[in-house]
Design a protein around this motif. Structure first.
Motif, mmCIF file in Angstrom:
data_model
loop_
_atom_site.group_PDB
_atom_site.id
_atom_site.type_symbol
_atom_site.label_atom_id
_atom_site.label_comp_id
_atom_site.label_asym_id
_atom_site.label_seq_id
_atom_site.Cartn_x
_atom_site.Cartn_y
_atom_site.Cartn_z
ATOM 1 N N GLY A 27 0.813 -1.203 0.000
ATOM 2 C CA GLY A 27 0.000 0.000 0.000
ATOM 3 C C GLY A 27 0.847 1.254 0.000
ATOM 4 O O GLY A 27 2.069 1.215 0.202
ATOM 5 N N ILE A 28 0.194 2.396 -0.211
ATOM 6 C CA ILE A 28 0.921 3.662 -0.276
ATOM 7 C C ILE A 28 1.411 4.059 1.118
ATOM 8 O O ILE A 28 0.899 3.584 2.135
ATOM 9 C CB ILE A 28 0.057 4.774 -0.891
ATOM 10 C CG1 ILE A 28 -1.169 5.058 -0.022
ATOM 11 C CG2 ILE A 28 -0.358 4.412 -2.310
ATOM 12 C CD1 ILE A 28 -1.987 6.247 -0.509
ATOM 13 N N GLY A 29 2.419 4.925 1.158
ATOM 14 C CA GLY A 29 2.966 5.393 2.428
ATOM 15 C C GLY A 29 3.973 4.412 3.000
ATOM 16 O O GLY A 29 4.808 3.852 2.273
ATOM 17 N N THR A 32 5.204 0.989 1.364
ATOM 18 C CA THR A 32 6.105 0.963 0.212
ATOM 19 C C THR A 32 7.555 0.769 0.638
ATOM 20 O O THR A 32 8.372 0.279 -0.146
ATOM 21 C CB THR A 32 5.989 2.256 -0.616
ATOM 22 O OG1 THR A 32 6.357 3.384 0.182
ATOM 23 C CG2 THR A 32 4.576 2.448 -1.139
ATOM 24 N N SER A 48 1.849 -3.606 -8.056
ATOM 25 C CA SER A 48 1.143 -2.354 -7.808
ATOM 26 C C SER A 48 -0.124 -2.331 -8.654
ATOM 27 O O SER A 48 -0.124 -2.814 -9.795
ATOM 28 C CB SER A 48 2.033 -1.156 -8.154
ATOM 29 O OG SER A 48 1.367 0.057 -7.874
ATOM 30 N N SER A 58 13.265 1.669 -3.489
ATOM 31 C CA SER A 58 13.053 3.071 -3.853
ATOM 32 C C SER A 58 14.283 3.609 -4.589
ATOM 33 O O SER A 58 15.425 3.244 -4.266
ATOM 34 C CB SER A 58 12.802 3.908 -2.607
ATOM 35 O OG SER A 58 11.682 3.424 -1.889
ATOM 36 N N ASN A 70 4.316 4.032 -8.731
ATOM 37 C CA ASN A 70 3.367 3.039 -8.244
ATOM 38 C C ASN A 70 1.972 3.640 -8.198
ATOM 39 O O ASN A 70 1.734 4.758 -8.656
ATOM 40 C CB ASN A 70 3.811 2.492 -6.879
ATOM 41 C CG ASN A 70 3.855 3.572 -5.808
ATOM 42 O OD1 ASN A 70 3.283 4.649 -5.939
ATOM 43 N ND2 ASN A 70 4.556 3.279 -4.722
ATOM 44 N N GLY A 72 0.393 4.902 -5.874
ATOM 45 C CA GLY A 72 0.326 6.110 -5.065
ATOM 46 C C GLY A 72 1.112 7.261 -5.657
ATOM 47 O O GLY A 72 1.375 8.256 -4.972
ATOM 48 N N THR A 73 1.516 7.126 -6.930
ATOM 49 C CA THR A 73 2.304 8.103 -7.690
ATOM 50 C C THR A 73 3.669 8.363 -7.057
ATOM 51 O O THR A 73 4.256 9.426 -7.256
ATOM 52 C CB THR A 73 1.552 9.442 -7.890
ATOM 53 O OG1 THR A 73 1.395 10.117 -6.637
ATOM 54 C CG2 THR A 73 0.182 9.213 -8.525
ATOM 55 N N GLU A 74 4.202 7.387 -6.320
ATOM 56 C CA GLU A 74 5.553 7.484 -5.775
ATOM 57 C C GLU A 74 6.534 6.871 -6.779
ATOM 58 O O GLU A 74 6.217 5.884 -7.441
ATOM 59 C CB GLU A 74 5.639 6.740 -4.445
ATOM 60 C CG GLU A 74 4.728 7.313 -3.370
ATOM 61 C CD GLU A 74 4.593 6.365 -2.193
ATOM 62 O OE1 GLU A 74 4.820 6.802 -1.056
ATOM 63 O OE2 GLU A 74 4.246 5.195 -2.398
#
Length: 221
Positions: A27-29, A32, A48, A58, A70, A72-74
């Motif tokens: 999940g996002i945050g 990740t 994703s 990362s 991903n 979550g736009t990261e």
């Protein structure tokens, strides 16, 4: 010795839950960050919802690729053999039961394993996203979160007061205070973070919680 786990240590502890060959959605945050701690001894395929398979650690600062993000736009990296599929195929994987583990954040988790993680009180939310599909479709659901909210309110509760993402879906919670399983009798502590005792966990949990072992391993994180 510091008390409790940092956010990176929570992510590292979550990485220990993964097994060789697992297909994993993060999940996002905070979730990740788990990809940064997967050991070289195992191979997992990180998925994703936006259709990326084999997400890697990362990217280093300054090495972000705007074409690689991903759900979550990261910014992310990809490993050898990475695949890119449509969103519909990505969700077919989830709904078809092909994701072994999903690791999500949460605002609340109930003693019965109910998950509330899509509405942030007082904020405009675009929608539930893929969380509902993941909560139901993944074979195992692990939640990473701070044990209590910023205002000191309980996040592990008898019943969720926020709208549910999924009912009875959570298997395990990893917080800054330790590892808590969802059992037929409710919450049960199975591991404590360094410097944390059971009494502190119990006082910061809004429901009955059991201690399932007498000795807790010292964390190597």
């Amino acid at each position: 010795m510091s008390r409790g786990w940092t956010r990176d240590q929570v992510a590292a502890r979550a990485a220990k839950e993964l097994r060789d060959g697992d297909y994993v959605n993060l999940g996002i945050g905070l979730p990740t960050r788990v990809a940064d701690h997967v050991g070289a001894a195992i191979e997992v395929v990180v998925h994703s919802e936006n259709g990326v398979l084999r997400i890697g650690p990362s990217p280093a600062p300054g090495h972000e690729d705007p074409e690689l993000i991903n759900a979550g736009t990261e910014f992310v990296t990809v490993g050898p053999g990475a695949s890119f599929v449509s969103s519909s195929d990505s969700f077919a994987m989830i709904r078809g039961g092909h994701i072994d583990v999903t690791i999500l954040g949460a605002m609340q988790v109930s003693a019965g394993g109910d998950l509330a993680n899509w509405i942030v009180p007082g904020q405009l939310v675009k929608g539930i996203g893929g969380a509902m599909d993941l909560a139901i479709g993944a074979r195992r659901v692990i939640v990473l979160m701070d044990h209590v909210a910023k205002d000191g309110s309980f996040k592990l509760v008898e019943r969720c007061s926020l709208p549910l993402t999924g009912r009875g879906v959570v298997n395990r919670v990893i917080s800054d205070l330790g590892v808590i399983d969802i059992t037929p009798e409710g919450f049960a502590v199975t591991e404590l973070a360094p410097g944390i005792d059971f009494e502190e966990v119990a006082s910061k949990t809004g429901a009955r919680i059991a201690k399932t072992v007498d000795r807790f391993p010292l964390s190597s994180l």
